[in-house]
Scaffold this active site. Structure first.
Site, PDB file in Angstrom:
ATOM      1  N   ASP A   1     111.305-110.949  -0.389  1.00  0.00           N
ATOM      2  CA  ASP A   1     111.147-109.476  -0.476  1.00  0.00           C
ATOM      3  C   ASP A   1     112.880-109.206  -1.029  1.00  0.00           C
ATOM      4  O   ASP A   1     113.517-109.502  -0.189  1.00  0.00           O
ATOM      5  CB  ASP A   1     110.811-108.558   0.536  1.00  0.00           C
ATOM      6  CG  ASP A   1     111.073-107.068   0.440  1.00  0.00           C
ATOM      7  OD1 ASP A   1     110.864-106.614   1.361  1.00  0.00           O
ATOM      8  OD2 ASP A   1     111.469-106.744  -0.757  1.00  0.00           O
TER       9      ASP A   1
ATOM     10  N   HIS B   1     109.631-108.873   5.806  1.00  0.00           N
ATOM     11  CA  HIS B   1     110.909-108.330   6.681  1.00  0.00           C
ATOM     12  C   HIS B   1     111.038-109.405   7.776  1.00  0.00           C
ATOM     13  O   HIS B   1     111.572-109.135   8.575  1.00  0.00           O
ATOM     14  CB  HIS B   1     111.007-107.082   7.069  1.00  0.00           C
ATOM     15  CG  HIS B   1     111.299-106.099   5.812  1.00  0.00           C
ATOM     16  ND1 HIS B   1     112.020-104.715   5.967  1.00  0.00           N
ATOM     17  CD2 HIS B   1     111.375-106.215   4.468  1.00  0.00           C
ATOM     18  CE1 HIS B   1     112.507-104.289   5.084  1.00  0.00           C
ATOM     19  NE2 HIS B   1     111.901-105.000   4.016  1.00  0.00           N
TER      20      HIS B   1
ATOM     21  N   HIS C   1     114.567-105.617  -6.730  1.00  0.00           N
ATOM     22  CA  HIS C   1     115.892-105.767  -6.078  1.00  0.00           C
ATOM     23  C   HIS C   1     116.171-106.984  -5.487  1.00  0.00           C
ATOM     24  O   HIS C   1     115.561-108.007  -5.090  1.00  0.00           O
ATOM     25  CB  HIS C   1     115.870-104.613  -5.036  1.00  0.00           C
ATOM     26  CG  HIS C   1     114.868-104.965  -3.973  1.00  0.00           C
ATOM     27  ND1 HIS C   1     115.415-105.573  -2.744  1.00  0.00           N
ATOM     28  CD2 HIS C   1     113.658-104.268  -3.606  1.00  0.00           C
ATOM     29  CE1 HIS C   1     114.381-105.524  -1.883  1.00  0.00           C
ATOM     30  NE2 HIS C   1     113.345-104.784  -2.400  1.00  0.00           N
TER      31      HIS C   1
ATOM     32  N   GLU D   1     118.245-101.740  -2.583  1.00  0.00           N
ATOM     33  CA  GLU D   1     117.024-100.934  -2.440  1.00  0.00           C
ATOM     34  C   GLU D   1     116.778-100.646  -0.917  1.00  0.00           C
ATOM     35  O   GLU D   1     116.121 -99.854  -0.609  1.00  0.00           O
ATOM     36  CB  GLU D   1     115.911-101.884  -3.182  1.00  0.00           C
ATOM     37  CG  GLU D   1     114.742-101.064  -2.969  1.00  0.00           C
ATOM     38  CD  GLU D   1     113.901-101.194  -1.855  1.00  0.00           C
ATOM     39  OE1 GLU D   1     114.056-102.282  -1.036  1.00  0.00           O
ATOM     40  OE2 GLU D   1     112.662-100.470  -1.665  1.00  0.00           O
ATOM     41  N   GLU D   2     117.221-101.808  -0.183  1.00  0.00           N
ATOM     42  CA  GLU D   2     116.633-101.647   1.248  1.00  0.00           C
ATOM     43  C   GLU D   2     117.262-100.482   2.005  1.00  0.00           C
ATOM     44  O   GLU D   2     116.923-100.052   3.146  1.00  0.00           O
ATOM     45  CB  GLU D   2     116.972-102.990   1.895  1.00  0.00           C
ATOM     46  CG  GLU D   2     116.166-104.184   1.653  1.00  0.00           C
ATOM     47  CD  GLU D   2     114.586-104.151   1.804  1.00  0.00           C
ATOM     48  OE1 GLU D   2     114.198-102.941   2.406  1.00  0.00           O
ATOM     49  OE2 GLU D   2     113.927-105.227   1.379  1.00  0.00           O
TER      50      GLU D   2
ATOM     51  N   ASP E   1     107.838-104.853  -6.642  1.00  0.00           N
ATOM     52  CA  ASP E   1     108.390-105.027  -5.554  1.00  0.00           C
ATOM     53  C   ASP E   1     107.243-105.625  -4.648  1.00  0.00           C
ATOM     54  O   ASP E   1     106.097-106.066  -5.371  1.00  0.00           O
ATOM     55  CB  ASP E   1     108.724-103.805  -4.810  1.00  0.00           C
ATOM     56  CG  ASP E   1     109.659-103.834  -3.791  1.00  0.00           C
ATOM     57  OD1 ASP E   1     110.640-102.960  -3.549  1.00  0.00           O
ATOM     58  OD2 ASP E   1     109.499-104.973  -3.395  1.00  0.00           O
TER      59      ASP E   1
END
Lengths: 345, 341
Positions: free
Chosen positions: A178, A314, A65, A210-211, A233
């Site tokens: 990410d 994140h 993603h 995606e998130e 991922d």
């Protein structure tokens, strides 16, 4: 072009969930080195096809993603500060005094600093061990109310700012590793597969959103209905404050095993890794994988989750090792070349 | 002024390690003043002749050091534990980039992913003792090739314009003061004046003590950065100072009672010349004015540039406020020892 340079090209553009286009453009550009058949759909998903010459051969989807976590401006205060809501999982403890890019629709990218409570004014405003709630934070863009209202609009996106930076050895830090680092793993696999005869057709996907639930990958899977898909991922790598995590940096890609990452498919991938001497790790994944494999699977696809270990996920300063990117790409390439279509025996 | 601030804020200097700023200040000062000395704690004391000698020595001071860290320990995994040099709220450290030591080794401070936390955990900010700098070392031995215990570490922040006429940088406290002193040293001044670039203010105003006991000034102006709390989540009566309202003048703080007579004299001039100024309303903090007790007695004038998010990686100030502070410091130089009412 070396790996770090490609990584920067992918991670430096902004692209929070729902606003991925700058990242999509960068990803599509890099994908075009391997196939002319590249499109960006109406949502920003990057879709590439590499044909093996046999239309009856199965199609394997390789997905990573492109979206990153971010923020949306909800209010411009009378004094020109911005209030916001989050897009994706943001730990508010990363925010005080951090620098954000404000992607204004009218005036390009400007910068802002998230307000932090000055230590000298602590008295009466809570202890230093209390995290500040994001509802009490604002973004300072260095403008008066009138100036701010002429530049920023409600609904404008914001992201952590910061360009990818090399640390020691092959460690790299950046926001949006990410999951664009995993798109890089896919590109690396394609580099290794260049000029090779493929046993399967490839569907490359740089997906959006995606998130916030995996919508992008879901559309693409429904549209093309590949037989197989590998969702590439990131996964957590152990740190001092997360000693229970099993994944580690420099130990290679992490193969998930469970409902969403088919055990027989996983077994074949592990065999392939052993055969080609590619380091790998294994993770138990009993239910929802937390990746696009979950949103791809309902289209009737046999899914696998292959993960890149990552520290501080994140945060504005996620950390990976390039050797893991190389090994993840190498394992993807080996799985493709060795594919005998019986991953679901 | 902006270019000078960009240069000064990108230099690194935690208390005890102010060399970069000191070298720059010394080389600049030598072009404009009659004497420049560096003392045993690293203060740079400059003496510039004016048109006449004052009744008692005049001292203008700003500090060269910024808040930062020293490396306290290196773990077996090659992570660097830190001890703060100056007061830093640990909540502004998470997700920050830093640079360590003379070779400016890049590193980051962060915490585990949100996915691995509970909502209860997220209500508590990690304490400094659980945080560390990650430079991408493989283990302790690997880290020790590049950094050592005792190495300084500073925020790795670039100076930049922000919005309209604002700037953001690390170390605005107190490179704004250093910039103002450097600018004033270039000008012709009415009275002989000492310009002190002090060391190690952030760990207790130590540097200025040596200078004050040497010169024994009668008039001191401290040029500082001061917190502006004018952000939406702070109650208005706790703002202390605000951006866009000019130079902040002190009444009283944690270490000093400022001379009312001197202040009134200066403000009368500021009003006449319409130089924007405000008062620093909160009694928090302290500065090198604390050193005044090491002489035989001085009138102290406290002057600051208001700045948001002080003692953090990204502080924000309004450039015209810096210019107003420079103008006010100039008025101090002219009025402090003058016989005017």
């Amino acid at each position: 072009m070396e790996l770090f340079t490609k990584l920067k090209l992918l991670t430096d553009p902004n692209g929070a969930s729902g606003d991925e286009l700058p990242a999509s453009n960068a990803a599509a550009e890099l994908l075009r080195r391997y196939t002319d058949d590249v499109e960006i759909d109406a949502f920003g998903d990057v879709i590439g096809h590499i044909s093996c010459g046999d239309e009856n051969a199965p199609t394997v989807m390789l997905d990573a993603h492109l979206d990153q976590i971010g923020f949306i401006v909800t209010e411009i205060t009378k004094d020109g500060f911005l209030r916001f809501t989050t897009v994706g999982g943001v730990d508010g403890r990363m925010l005080p005094d951090s620098e954000l890019c404000v992607i204004t629709r009218r005036h390009g990218i400007i910068h802002g600093i998230v307000g932090a409570v000055p230590p000298h004014l602590q008295k009466g405003l809570g202890k230093q061990t209390d995290a500040i709630s994001m509802e009490d934070m604002t973004v300072d863009i260095g403008m008066t109310g009138e100036q701010a209202r002429s530049v920023v609009s409600i609904g404008d996106y914001m992201c952590f700012s910061g360009s990818a930076m090399a640390l020691q050895h092959d460690f790299v830090t950046s926001r949006s590793l990410d999951d664009r680092a995993c798109f890089l793993c896919i590109l690396h696999a394609l580099e290794l597969l260049k000029d090779k005869k493929l046993p399967v057709n490839l569907l490359i996907c740089g997906s959006t959103k995606e998130e916030i639930g995996g919508n992008g990958a879901q559309y693409v899977a429904e549209r093309f209905k590949p037989e197989y898909a590998i969702a590439v991922d990131v996964t957590h790598a152990r740190t001092a404050d997360a000693p229970e995590v099993t994944g580690e940096l420099a130990k290679g890609p992490d193969v998930s095993i469970g409902f969403n990452s088919r055990p027989d498919f996983a077994e074949k991938v592990i065999e392939t890794a052993k055969k080609h001497n590619i380091p790998y790790q294994v993770a138990a994944c009993p239910g929802r994988s937390g990746t696009n494999a979950w949103s791809i699977q309902p289209a009737g696809v046999k899914t696998l989750v292959l993960s890149l270990p990552l520290k501080y996920m994140h945060s504005p300063v996620e950390v990976l090792r390039l050797c893991d990117v190389e090994n993840t790409g190498a394992l993807l390439a080996a799985v493709i070349t060795d594919f005998d279509g019986r991953a679901d025996k | 002024m902006k270019e000078l601030l960009a240069r000064l804020t990108e230099m690194d200097g935690v208390p005890g390690f102010e060399d970069e700023i000191r070298d720059f200040v010394v080389s600049e000062a030598q072009k404009h003043v009659q004497s420049v000395t560096v003392d045993c704690v690293g203060n740079v004391l400059c003496f510039k002749k004016g048109e006449k000698a004052p009744s008692s020595p005049i001292l203008l001071t700003a500090h060269m050091d910024e808040v930062g860290f020293l490396i306290k320990d290196i773990t077996k995994d090659g992570m660097l534990k830190v001890a703060p040099a100056g007061s830093i709220d640990p909540r502004v450290l998470i997700g920050r980039r830093l640079r360590v030591g003379k070779n400016k080794i890049p590193g980051i401070i962060s915490i585990k992913a949100i996915h691995l936390t509970t909502p209860e955990e997220r209500k508590k900010a990690p304490e400094l003792k659980s945080l560390y700098i990650d430079i991408g070392a493989l283990d302790r031995e690997d880290a020790e090739k590049l950094v050592s215990i005792g190495d300084p570490a500073v925020f790795d922040t670039a100076f930049a314009s922000l919005g309209v006429d604002c700037i953001k940088a690390k170390a605005l406290d107190d490179r704004v003061g250093c910039a103002i002193l450097l600018k004033l040293m270039e000008e012709d001044i009415p009275f002989d004046t000492y310009f002190l670039f002090s060391a190690s203010e952030e760990i207790g105003c130590r540097g200025a003590i040596n200078a004050v006991s040497t010169i024994d000034p009668g008039f001191i102006c401290v040029v500082e950065g001061t917190p502006a709390g004018d952000v939406p989540d702070t109650p208005e009566h706790l703002y202390s100072t605000r951006l866009r309202e000019g130079a902040a003048i002190s009444l009283i703080d944690g270490s000093t009672i400022y001379s009312r007579a001197l202040r009134d004299k200066i403000i009368a001039r500021l009003d006449r010349e319409k130089i924007r100024h405000q008062f620093k309303l909160r009694q928090t903090g302290g500065n090198d004015g604390a050193a005044m007790i090491y002489g035989t007695g001085a009138k102290v004038f406290g002057l600051s540039v208001p700045m948001r998010y002080i003692h953090a990686a990204n502080s924000v100030a309004y450039l015209p406020d810096v210019e107003d502070t420079l103008s006010t410091a100039r008025v101090f130089l002219e009025e402090a020892a003058s016989e005017n009412e």
